[in-house]
Every structure is written in C-alpha cells, then in structure tokens.
Design a protein around this motif. Structure first.
Motif, short mmCIF file in Angstrom:
data_model
loop_
_atom_site.label_atom_id
_atom_site.label_comp_id
_atom_site.label_asym_id
_atom_site.label_seq_id
_atom_site.Cartn_x
_atom_site.Cartn_y
_atom_site.Cartn_z
N GLY A 1 0.81 -1.21 0.00
CA GLY A 1 0.00 0.00 0.00
C GLY A 1 0.85 1.26 0.00
N VAL A 2 1.91 1.24 0.79
CA VAL A 2 2.81 2.40 0.82
C VAL A 2 3.48 2.58 -0.54
CG1 VAL A 2 4.96 3.27 1.83
CG2 VAL A 2 3.19 2.31 3.31
N PHE B 1 1.17 9.24 -5.87
CA PHE B 1 1.37 10.65 -5.53
C PHE B 1 2.65 11.23 -6.13
CE2 PHE B 1 -1.54 9.45 -2.00
CZ PHE B 1 -2.59 10.28 -2.38
N ALA B 2 3.70 10.43 -6.29
CA ALA B 2 4.96 10.94 -6.82
C ALA B 2 4.95 11.03 -8.34
CB ALA B 2 6.12 10.07 -6.35
N ARG B 3 4.40 10.00 -8.97
CA ARG B 3 4.45 9.95 -10.44
C ARG B 3 3.13 10.32 -11.10
NH1 ARG B 3 6.84 4.19 -11.27
NH2 ARG B 3 6.27 4.61 -13.42
N ALA C 1 -13.83 0.88 -10.25
CA ALA C 1 -14.36 2.11 -10.86
C ALA C 1 -13.27 2.98 -11.48
CB ALA C 1 -15.13 2.92 -9.82
N TYR C 2 -12.03 2.79 -11.06
CA TYR C 2 -10.97 3.66 -11.56
C TYR C 2 -9.89 2.89 -12.32
CZ TYR C 2 -13.16 7.34 -8.90
OH TYR C 2 -14.08 8.23 -8.43
N LYS C 3 -9.23 1.98 -11.65
CA LYS C 3 -8.11 1.28 -12.29
C LYS C 3 -8.58 0.45 -13.47
CE LYS C 3 -3.84 -0.98 -11.25
NZ LYS C 3 -3.23 -0.29 -12.35
N TRP C 4 -9.68 -0.24 -13.33
CA TRP C 4 -10.22 -1.07 -14.41
C TRP C 4 -10.53 -0.24 -15.65
CZ3 TRP C 4 -10.43 -6.18 -15.04
CH2 TRP C 4 -11.28 -6.70 -16.02
N LYS C 5 -10.94 1.01 -15.44
CA LYS C 5 -11.31 1.90 -16.55
C LYS C 5 -10.16 2.84 -16.94
CE LYS C 5 -16.15 1.75 -15.25
NZ LYS C 5 -17.30 2.49 -14.74
N ASN C 6 -8.97 2.56 -16.41
CA ASN C 6 -7.77 3.37 -16.71
C ASN C 6 -7.94 4.84 -16.36
OD1 ASN C 6 -6.10 1.27 -17.62
ND2 ASN C 6 -7.13 1.30 -19.61
N ARG C 7 -8.64 5.11 -15.26
CA ARG C 7 -8.78 6.47 -14.76
C ARG C 7 -7.86 6.63 -13.55
NH1 ARG C 7 -15.00 6.44 -13.82
NH2 ARG C 7 -14.43 8.11 -12.40
N LEU C 8 -7.28 7.80 -13.40
CA LEU C 8 -6.37 8.06 -12.29
C LEU C 8 -7.12 7.96 -10.97
CD1 LEU C 8 -3.46 8.85 -11.59
CD2 LEU C 8 -4.21 11.24 -11.64
N LEU C 9 -6.53 7.23 -10.02
CA LEU C 9 -7.16 7.08 -8.70
C LEU C 9 -7.28 8.43 -8.03
CD1 LEU C 9 -5.09 4.00 -7.44
CD2 LEU C 9 -7.39 3.97 -8.39
N PRO C 10 -8.46 8.77 -7.50
CA PRO C 10 -8.59 10.07 -6.83
C PRO C 10 -7.81 10.07 -5.51
CG PRO C 10 -10.66 8.84 -6.75
CD PRO C 10 -9.70 8.03 -7.56
N ALA C 11 -7.09 11.15 -5.28
CA ALA C 11 -6.24 11.26 -4.08
C ALA C 11 -7.05 11.11 -2.81
CB ALA C 11 -5.49 12.58 -4.10
N TRP C 12 -8.25 11.69 -2.76
CA TRP C 12 -9.05 11.63 -1.54
C TRP C 12 -9.44 10.19 -1.21
CZ3 TRP C 12 -13.87 9.52 -1.34
CH2 TRP C 12 -14.56 9.36 -2.54
#
Length: 122
Positions: free
Chosen positions: A18-19, A26-28, A87-98
C-alpha cells in the motif's frame, strides 16, 4: 490470539504494498501496476478472512470487541479498495487522491486497533 497476530502480520505485509502504491500514485501521478495492486489485495483479503474466522470461532475474551472494531475498519478499507480497482483502475482512470487517503486511513486505523487486540491483550 495467534490468529489475530497472524492476521496482523498479513496486514503489515499488505501495508508495504500500500505504501509503495501510494508513493507511485502521488509521486508519479500514475496508477500503480496491476500486479502490485492484486498482491496487496490478496494479502489484505487473506488477513481479513483470518480475522473474521478468528472472531467467529475463537473465544478471544476482552479482545473480541476490539478485534471487531478492527474488522469493521478493514471492511471500510476493503470497500474503498474495491471501488478504486473497479471504478478507476479497471477503466484506466487516475485514482482520486481523496479515496486513496480514506482507504489508507481506514486501513491504518484498523491495523492499529488489531495490533492492540492481538498483542496488548496477549
């Protein structure tokens, strides 16, 4: 107590993934590799299953209520992980930071509560 301690070890190993994934996100500003996410989820699900099994089958004494709180927090974290994956990774959308932060917060709190239940009561 041994099952709770083993679950804590599984969650600790999952936390390393997870880390790593949070650092990548967050870095890339890209989603982490799928294999890291799957390994993280597999380890966390194994810990969650073992924790639930221990709660259902073992007399844990005073640690039972504390371990139940940990289970609920991990279930919240698991729900967040499932949403991120489907909802995000499967659809190639950037994971929301929140959502990453909420997922991590629930998991860290669950881990701390589990450590207390597994080791402080032993």
């Amino acid at each position: 107590m041994q099952m709770l301690q083993t679950a804590a070890i599984l969650f600790a190993i999952a936390a390393l993934g997870g880390v790593l994934m949070a650092g990548i996100r967050f870095a890339r500003k890209v989603n982490p590799p799928a294999w890291v996410a799957m390994l993280h989820g597999l380890l966390a699900a194994s810990g969650l299953t073992l924790l639930a099994y221990a709660l259902c089958t073992q007399p844990l004494g005073s640690a039972h209520d504390t371990a139940t709180v940990a289970l609920v927090l991990f279930l919240v974290a698991a729900a967040g992980g499932a949403v991120m994956s489907l909802a995000y990774k499967w659809k190639n959308r950037l994971l929301p930071a929140w959502l990453v932060v909420v997922h991590a917060t629930a998991a860290v709190l669950g881990f701390l509560v589990l450590l207390f239940a597994a080791f402080a009561s032993a």
